[in-house]
Motif scaffolding. Structure first.
Motif, short mmCIF file in Angstrom:
data_model
loop_
_atom_site.label_atom_id
_atom_site.label_comp_id
_atom_site.label_asym_id
_atom_site.label_seq_id
_atom_site.Cartn_x
_atom_site.Cartn_y
_atom_site.Cartn_z
N ASP A 327 32.78 37.98 44.14
CA ASP A 327 31.77 38.94 43.67
C ASP A 327 30.82 39.33 44.80
N ILE A 328 30.43 38.35 45.61
CA ILE A 328 29.53 38.63 46.74
C ILE A 328 30.25 39.47 47.79
N MET A 329 31.51 39.16 48.05
CA MET A 329 32.28 39.92 49.04
C MET A 329 32.41 41.39 48.67
N LEU A 330 32.62 41.66 47.37
CA LEU A 330 32.87 43.03 46.93
C LEU A 330 31.63 43.73 46.39
N GLY A 331 30.54 43.00 46.18
CA GLY A 331 29.35 43.61 45.60
C GLY A 331 29.53 44.00 44.15
N LYS A 332 30.45 43.32 43.48
CA LYS A 332 30.74 43.56 42.06
C LYS A 332 30.52 42.27 41.28
N THR A 333 30.41 42.37 39.98
CA THR A 333 30.37 41.15 39.18
C THR A 333 31.72 40.45 39.30
N MET A 334 31.75 39.16 38.97
CA MET A 334 33.00 38.43 39.07
C MET A 334 34.05 39.00 38.11
N VAL A 335 33.62 39.46 36.94
CA VAL A 335 34.56 40.07 35.99
C VAL A 335 35.23 41.28 36.63
N GLU A 336 34.43 42.16 37.21
CA GLU A 336 34.97 43.37 37.84
C GLU A 336 35.82 43.02 39.07
N SER A 337 35.38 42.03 39.82
CA SER A 337 36.11 41.65 41.04
C SER A 337 37.50 41.12 40.71
N LEU A 338 37.60 40.29 39.68
CA LEU A 338 38.89 39.71 39.33
C LEU A 338 39.81 40.70 38.62
N GLU A 339 39.26 41.81 38.17
CA GLU A 339 40.11 42.89 37.64
C GLU A 339 40.83 43.61 38.78
N MET A 340 40.28 43.51 39.99
CA MET A 340 40.86 44.19 41.15
C MET A 340 41.87 43.32 41.88
N VAL A 341 41.75 42.01 41.75
CA VAL A 341 42.56 41.08 42.53
C VAL A 341 43.44 40.24 41.61
N VAL A 343 45.13 37.04 40.47
CA VAL A 343 45.05 35.58 40.62
C VAL A 343 45.71 34.92 39.43
N SER A 344 45.96 33.63 39.55
CA SER A 344 46.60 32.90 38.46
C SER A 344 45.62 32.69 37.31
N LYS A 345 46.16 32.34 36.16
CA LYS A 345 45.34 32.08 34.98
C LYS A 345 44.38 30.92 35.24
N ASN A 346 44.86 29.90 35.94
CA ASN A 346 44.00 28.74 36.23
C ASN A 346 42.78 29.14 37.05
N VAL A 347 43.01 29.96 38.07
CA VAL A 347 41.91 30.40 38.93
C VAL A 347 40.95 31.27 38.14
N LYS A 348 41.47 32.20 37.37
CA LYS A 348 40.62 33.11 36.60
C LYS A 348 39.78 32.35 35.58
N GLU A 349 40.38 31.38 34.89
CA GLU A 349 39.64 30.60 33.89
C GLU A 349 38.48 29.84 34.53
N ALA A 350 38.72 29.31 35.72
CA ALA A 350 37.67 28.56 36.40
C ALA A 350 36.54 29.47 36.88
N LEU A 351 36.90 30.60 37.50
CA LEU A 351 35.90 31.48 38.09
C LEU A 351 35.13 32.29 37.05
N LEU A 352 35.80 32.66 35.97
CA LEU A 352 35.15 33.50 34.96
C LEU A 352 34.48 32.70 33.86
N ASN A 353 35.18 31.69 33.36
CA ASN A 353 34.72 31.00 32.15
C ASN A 353 34.33 29.55 32.36
N ASN A 354 34.47 29.07 33.61
CA ASN A 354 34.17 27.67 33.90
C ASN A 354 34.95 26.74 32.98
N GLN A 355 36.22 27.05 32.79
CA GLN A 355 37.08 26.28 31.90
C GLN A 355 38.36 25.88 32.61
N GLY A 356 39.00 24.83 32.09
CA GLY A 356 40.26 24.38 32.65
C GLY A 356 40.08 23.31 33.70
#
Length: 407
Positions: A327-341, A343-356
């Motif tokens: 999010d800091i690299m792209l100047g976007k929220t993490m939700v918006e950033s991960l829509e562009m890139v 990544v695996s479900k495990n990575v997304k769950e950790a970065l977005l929802n702090n789960q897994g």
């Protein structure tokens, strides 16, 4: 042993020094160490052990290192414990060191030996009392929330013109920007540089879009080497970097094309190199500490994989660390950033929802960065992780970063 580094910035967001904080005992298993018993055997300054074993080149890129000392360890034979040049070490005192003759004498001795001195946690009403100690200090760390810097600046300029003022607990970008605008401080310490983006700032530049395209190519299942090579060919900086790496690997081979170079590196290593190289480029317009932060997080996470019983997923943990500040690299929220890139479900769950399971590793790393030894100790017990494994994993990440991006 546990040890971590906390950066100190100037008004250009450049890191000028690092504070080293270490802990020898597990506080969860030994709660008495959180009190006075932590000074048992305090003749050893554990942070100096870290500095001496690693060296300032690996530890801080040659920058000054702040090392905390207390009312006991200040009387230790510091010169025998520290093998690095004294002018690279700043002894960071706190208010347990009293404004009494024996302390004043010791502070003057250390200054004569070539060590720089700093002091923190000093109440405003103690400034005059600590006059003799402050006269020996190169830095004073001040809580910007509790002090009127305009008055403090006048006072210190008049009484101690050689001392640098460092604002601590600077926890938002807004606070940092305001403090820099006021111009009262020389250095700034806090988590402001790595706070999540809560609201999108700008559109992503075309160059970064190209980098994101490359990330998506190599992070797709069973990606095609030729597709990756074609995207690399759009960016001269990446082409040069790729050719330099391949030429070091194959001294007697003639590289005929970018696709040839990609094939020489191989699918697995090309993916790893691209993720690392592209992350560095995405941070090009950000403070250099962001590059260091995510690179060390990535390698630290990978090194911790076996300890968290995630060994087979170590490459994914590496990606999670790299993208933990996307999010800091792209100047976007993490939700918006991960829509562009991709990544695996495990990575997304950790970065977005702090789960897994990955979230546990990321939480551990972030607490480690803050030297939250009580929480780290609790996790070590719950996960049955050996403290020395963590220390070695962190130092391994520092060495890897040193070799990847020399100071």
């Amino acid at each position: 042993m546990l040890a971590t580094l906390i950066p100190l910035f100037d008004d250009k967001m450049t890191v000028c020094a690092y504070s080293v904080f270490a802990r020898k005992e597990n506080l969860f298993l030994n709660p008495s160490y959180a009190g006075g018993a932590r000074f048992d055997g305090a003749g050893t300054v554990h942070e100096l052990e870290v500095v001496s074993s690693m060296g300032v080149s690996t530890l801080s890129g040659g920058k000054e290192v702040f090392v905390p000392v207390n009312q006991f360890s200040i009387f230790a034979e510091i010169s025998l414990q520290c093998t690095v040049p004294p002018d690279k070490v700043v002894l960071l005192m706190d208010n347990t060191i009293l404004a009494e003759d024996n302390y004043i004498k010791r502070v003057k001795e250390l200054k004569e030996q070539g060590y720089k001195l700093a002091i923190r946690k000093l109440p405003i009403n103690s400034f005059e009392e600590y006059r003799e100690i402050l006269k020996c200090c190169s830095y004073i760390l001040l809580d910007h929330v509790k002090i009127d810097i305009s008055k403090a600046k006048i006072y210190f300029n008049k009484q101690y013109p050689g001392i640098k003022l460092c604002a601590v607990n600077v926890d938002t970008q807004e606070d940092y920007d305001e403090l820099v605008a006021d111009g009262g401080y020389d250095l700034y310490e806090g988590s402001f540089f790595r706070m999540p983006i809560m609201e999108s700032e700008t559109d992503v530049s075309p160059l970064k879009v190209n980098y994101i395209e490359l990330l998506n190519v190599v992070n797709a299942p069973d990606y095609d080497l030729t597709d990756a090579a074609d995207v690399i060919g759009k960016d001269p900086a990446l082409v040069i970097s790729l050719l330099e790496i391949v030429n070091r690997m194959a001294l007697n081979s003639e590289i005929t094309s970018i696709r040839h170079a990609a094939a020489m590196l191989g699918q697995k290593e090309l993916k790893r190199w691209i993720n690392t190289a592209v992350t560095k480029e995405l941070c090009a317009d950000k403070p250099s500490e962001i590059v260091r932060l995510v690179m060390i997080r990535a390698k630290f996470a990978e090194n911790l994989a076996n300890d968290f019983e995630l060994g087979i997923q170590a490459p994914e943990l590496f990606i999670m660390g790299l993208f933990s500040a996307l999010d800091i690299m792209l100047g976007k929220t993490m939700v918006e950033s991960l829509e562009m890139v991709q990544v695996s479900k495990n990575v997304k769950e950790a970065l977005l929802n702090n789960q897994g399971d990955f979230a546990k590793v990321l939480h551990f790393i972030k607490r480690y960065e803050d030297a939250d030894w009580e929480e780290i100790s609790r996790i070590l017990v719950l996960e049955n992780i050996d403290m020395d494994n963590v220390y070695n994993a962190y130092l391994g990440a520092l060495r890897w970063y040193r070799d990847l991006i020399p100071a």
